[in-house]
Write an enzyme that holds these catalytic residues in place. Sequence first.
Site, mmCIF file in Angstrom:
data_model
loop_
_atom_site.group_PDB
_atom_site.id
_atom_site.type_symbol
_atom_site.label_atom_id
_atom_site.label_comp_id
_atom_site.label_asym_id
_atom_site.label_seq_id
_atom_site.Cartn_x
_atom_site.Cartn_y
_atom_site.Cartn_z
ATOM 1 N N GLU A 61 -5.770 -7.972 -0.419
ATOM 2 C CA GLU A 61 -6.417 -7.745 0.874
ATOM 3 C C GLU A 61 -7.869 -7.368 0.633
ATOM 4 O OE1 GLU A 61 -4.749 -4.936 3.643
ATOM 5 O OE2 GLU A 61 -2.700 -5.635 3.273
ATOM 6 N N GLU B 180 0.802 -1.220 0.000
ATOM 7 C CA GLU B 180 0.000 0.000 0.000
ATOM 8 C C GLU B 180 0.840 1.278 0.000
ATOM 9 O OE1 GLU B 180 -4.098 -1.779 1.947
ATOM 10 O OE2 GLU B 180 -2.988 -0.258 3.079
#
Length: 440
Positions: free
Chosen positions: A351, A167
């Site tokens: 995710e 991320e």
Amino acid sequence: MLPGRKDFPEGFLFGTATSSYQIEGHRFGGAGPTHWDSFAATPGNVARAENGAVACDHYHRWAEDLDLVADAGFDLYRFSTSWARVMPEGRGAVNAEGLDFYDRLVDGMLERGIKPALTLYHWEMPSALADLGGWRNRDVAQWFAEFTQVIARRLGDRIWSAAPINEPWCVGWLSHFLGAHAPGLRDIRATARAMHHVLLAHGQAISVMRAEGMGNLGAVCNFEYAHPADATPEAAAAARLYDAYYNRFFVEGMMLGRYPDEVLDGFAPHLPEGWQDDFATIRAPLDWFGLNYYTCKRIAPCGGPWPAHREVEGPLPKTDMGWEIYPEGLHAFLTRVARDYTGALPLYVTENGMAAPDALADGTCADAGRIAYYAEHLEACRRAIAEGVPLAGYMSWSLLDNYEWALGYDKRFGLVHVDFETLKRSPKASWHAWARALEH
């Protein structure tokens, strides 16, 4: 009820994910200090000043945790290495105990028939490097390359897949512009440089792993669907800008060698000199691309300096994080990323999950809302596959309740309940739902 293996193409992979600082227990095994330790020790940054010193004590309980992965029927386990555990100063001396831990962990996965899916960095910068500017310092790309080489040489022969940085938006914007994560800055110059250097480090790490003979290398970016808060042109422009710095900046840098014009409107004076020349490194070829997805946001214009917008509360049901549940956004990003950026490259949902309050009764947790969340997002994946998106796998977040960063231990994303006093693991109804869905 979750859709099962029979509802997805043959060979589609299912997994679950964690990250090092959130579960391991950073005080164990000779790990060096990180900027999360000092961020958490600063009043007001983290709920109750909680940190990852013990977390879930995965450092000692990893075998039990891998049994939970295997017993649920997951094909792969996405885990991360702690830079400061392996290199306590971030450079130079290697902590043998830290490397040995990851050695045991990877071997433990293989012994259980689990594919090891490695992420090199999930947000814990060694303090010694943070003192030198961390992600603001261009040298971080070389420091990260050296760490990557240490990991590649020790673990690379047994790793199924690897990605450099989890991320990048959180590493760059959330941590340097919004100040919500370590190092807790609110500075546009720091943000522009951190976001660029994250990508430079990503590219160098991919090149290092290739040189060390590793394959199946990818990237993991997070995405949030941006809705205009109303029907005005100003709200539409605000949502486009949010989309540009959140969803487009990193994937366009990696795949197209450019940054969105809307972001350069704010970043151009602050990017490091010669930044355009780094795209040859940033665009290192990938074997797959990973999407982390949780929610959507409603964006409205407001006064003040760039980016001059704000979030507005939306009408949809929300998770315990206050995030709207919007599975349509996952479908939209899967189709968009394949269409605009990655083409035939395999995609993975790396995710996806939700926080929900837990109520243990007789040692079990009935988390019907989490099961419904997974079911809706798996259906979004099925729709994308039916439309031709080359989606090859899906990973739930998270295996365990864990340290949820600035929110401490309040927010529970796990398929397995963790009692943070006793550290006892208790599989929730969602874990059992996955086990039924993944039966062969």
